[in-house]
Design a protein around this motif. Structure first.
Motif, PDB file in Angstrom:
ATOM      1  N   PHE A   1      -1.477   6.017   1.380  1.00  0.00           N
ATOM      2  CA  PHE A   1      -1.135   5.320   2.629  1.00  0.00           C
ATOM      3  C   PHE A   1      -0.841   6.331   3.744  1.00  0.00           C
ATOM      4  O   PHE A   1      -1.290   6.166   4.885  1.00  0.00           O
ATOM      5  CB  PHE A   1       0.075   4.426   2.375  1.00  0.00           C
ATOM      6  CG  PHE A   1       0.233   3.302   3.365  1.00  0.00           C
ATOM      7  CD1 PHE A   1      -0.858   2.598   3.846  1.00  0.00           C
ATOM      8  CD2 PHE A   1       1.495   2.921   3.800  1.00  0.00           C
ATOM      9  CE1 PHE A   1      -0.704   1.547   4.748  1.00  0.00           C
ATOM     10  CE2 PHE A   1       1.664   1.877   4.697  1.00  0.00           C
ATOM     11  CZ  PHE A   1       0.558   1.194   5.172  1.00  0.00           C
TER      12      PHE A   1
ATOM     13  N   TYR B   1      -5.654  -2.243   3.609  1.00  0.00           N
ATOM     14  CA  TYR B   1      -4.453  -1.582   3.109  1.00  0.00           C
ATOM     15  C   TYR B   1      -3.291  -2.023   3.999  1.00  0.00           C
ATOM     16  O   TYR B   1      -3.327  -1.804   5.212  1.00  0.00           O
ATOM     17  CB  TYR B   1      -4.570  -0.067   3.179  1.00  0.00           C
ATOM     18  CG  TYR B   1      -5.740   0.535   2.439  1.00  0.00           C
ATOM     19  CD1 TYR B   1      -5.580   1.045   1.150  1.00  0.00           C
ATOM     20  CD2 TYR B   1      -6.998   0.627   3.037  1.00  0.00           C
ATOM     21  CE1 TYR B   1      -6.655   1.625   0.478  1.00  0.00           C
ATOM     22  CE2 TYR B   1      -8.069   1.200   2.375  1.00  0.00           C
ATOM     23  CZ  TYR B   1      -7.895   1.694   1.101  1.00  0.00           C
ATOM     24  OH  TYR B   1      -8.958   2.268   0.446  1.00  0.00           O
TER      25      TYR B   1
ATOM     26  N   ALA C   1       0.814  -1.220   0.000  1.00  0.00           N
ATOM     27  CA  ALA C   1       0.000   0.000   0.000  1.00  0.00           C
ATOM     28  C   ALA C   1       0.841   1.260   0.000  1.00  0.00           C
ATOM     29  O   ALA C   1       0.318   2.349  -0.268  1.00  0.00           O
ATOM     30  CB  ALA C   1      -0.934   0.008   1.209  1.00  0.00           C
TER      31      ALA C   1
ATOM     32  N   LEU D   1       0.713   3.005  -3.765  1.00  0.00           N
ATOM     33  CA  LEU D   1      -0.706   2.951  -4.135  1.00  0.00           C
ATOM     34  C   LEU D   1      -1.153   4.346  -4.535  1.00  0.00           C
ATOM     35  O   LEU D   1      -0.983   5.310  -3.776  1.00  0.00           O
ATOM     36  CB  LEU D   1      -1.532   2.445  -2.957  1.00  0.00           C
ATOM     37  CG  LEU D   1      -3.045   2.354  -3.144  1.00  0.00           C
ATOM     38  CD1 LEU D   1      -3.387   1.381  -4.265  1.00  0.00           C
ATOM     39  CD2 LEU D   1      -3.709   1.927  -1.843  1.00  0.00           C
TER      40      LEU D   1
END
Length: 405
Positions: free
Chosen positions: A144, A130, A105, A108
């Motif tokens: 994140f 996540y 994550a 991301l």
């Protein structure tokens, strides 16, 4: 569910076990396990495939599909777990997804969220997970980081947030801290394995990867968190308007960076060669590119690469000399351009590594790039190239330069 966790602590086993249980208890559950990279998704599939073969789980499993791009674990009650990589577009077009796992994550993007999260809208009680390690400065870690910030501020009422880490002032050799950060030590992850990580990582990387400790969340290194990653592009680079030459402080590496002209210059890493072996080749390439493109070649006359000036001039390279004030301004202008997403880069490995390794040093009442833990000459070379191209304008970036690091 948001989990910030070091590497090699058993998160695949933990989350995989939870998903197996949910799939078995709730028929027709569709679970997607996504990672940024294909190799990570494939490794996770292999781990969970082994779990599916265990005596207590095998009776519930109808089939395991192993074909590349079609990796899946299917259960007798109609539930299934599919595996894929976000970098290959996996996750789009699904409906009624009951469980969605974003592995890695820390890498991301909002685009991936927009593509995949709507697939859970028709599920009665979807679970979105996540999980990742604290992001590096060059990672696109905004999603994140924002999830962590909101959770710690108490602004996420429906989010469970778990952060597993050592103490922030922990010694890198404190084995009690190893155990605190990594519950699998020493029974599953050995002291030898952790010592190997420590030997092969910079201290900053070890704190993130092995200890789970986050860098400062407001700013990281020379750029604020996620800003460098937001400048990345997959478009082919345009011809360079200027080149920049830099060397690491030990004069082991020579780096040649490039910057194009226009409203959004492209920053490119052209060459990174060993000075002891490839100095002649480096000089020849600079001359060749300048002749072909008629581009400016900038070099810091006070920097570690200054020793190369006589050879470059002897080869016929026309140099644009940057003094100390010019180099300081080049660093400031590059930072400001990155903060405003006014430049782009092609995710060059050596340039990303230089961004991760860079910090600031004071020069009077100003500052310039300095290495924290590695070679930053690739970063310095593109800063000089951008300066040489004349792409920066102090007035254009004045407001962004007020951001405090």
């Amino acid at each position: 569910m948001v989990i910030s966790i070091p590497r090699q602590v058993g998160k695949t086993f933990l989350i995989g076990s939870i998903i197996f249980a949910l799939c078995i208890n709730t028929p027709d559950t569709l679970a997607l396990w996504t990672a940024h990279r294909y190799v990570t998704a494939a490794d996770t599939f292999n781990d969970l495939k082994s779990m599916a073969q265990r005596a207590e789980l095998a009776p519930h499993v109808a089939r395991v599909t192993t074909g590349t791009g079609n990796q899946a674990i299917e259960f007798r009650n109609g539930s299934k777990i599919l595996f894929g990589a976000r970098e290959r577009g996996f996750g789009r077009g699904f409906k009624k997804v009951g469980i969605l796992v974003f592995d890695e994550a820390q890498i991301l993007t909002e685009n991936a969220i927009d593509d995949m999260v709507p697939a859970t809208n028709r599920a009665p009680n979807p679970l979105i997970v996540y999980m990742g390690t604290p992001p590096k400065p060059s990672d696109p870690g905004d999603v994140f980081t924002n999830l962590r910030t909101e959770a710690l501020a108490g602004d996420s009422e429906d989010t469970f947030y778990l952060e597993l880490s050592a103490d922030h002032n922990a010694s890198l050799t404190d084995r009690e801290q190893w155990a605190k950060a990594n519950p699998s030590y020493p029974s599953h992850t050995s002291a030898r394995a952790i010592l190997r990580m420590r030997k092969n990582m910079t201290p900053e990387s070890f704190l993130r990867e092995a200890y789970g400790i986050w860098d400062g969340t407001a700013t990281v290194g020379v750029f604020s968190s996620g800003s460098w990653a937001r400048c990345s592009t997959t478009s082919p680079p345009p011809p360079p308007a200027a080149l920049g030459i830099a060397a690491d402080v030990d004069q082991v590496w020579l780096s040649l960076g490039a910057a194009s002209a226009g409203d959004k210059p492209h920053l490119g890493s052209v060459l990174r060669l060993r000075a002891d072996r490839d100095r002649g080749r480096f000089v020849s390439e600079v001359k060749r590119i300048q002749d072909e493109r008629q581009c400016v070649v900038a070099i810091d006359v006070k920097g570690p690469a200054a020793y190369l000036i006589p050879e470059l001039e002897a080869a016929g390279v026309a140099l644009t000399m940057a003094g100390l004030d010019d180099f300081i301004q080049a660093c400031a202008d590059l930072r400001s351009a990155v903060e405003l997403t006014a430049v782009e880069h092609g995710n060059y490995d050596d340039l990303n590594a230089a961004v991760d390794a860079a910090g600031w040093r004071k020069v009077g009442d100003r500052r310039a790039f300095a290495r924290k833990n590695g070679d930053i000459s690739s970063l310095e070379s593109v800063a000089l190239a951008l300066w040489g191209a004349g792409a920066k304008r102090a007035s254009k970036y004045e407001d962004a330069d007020m951001v405090v690091v």
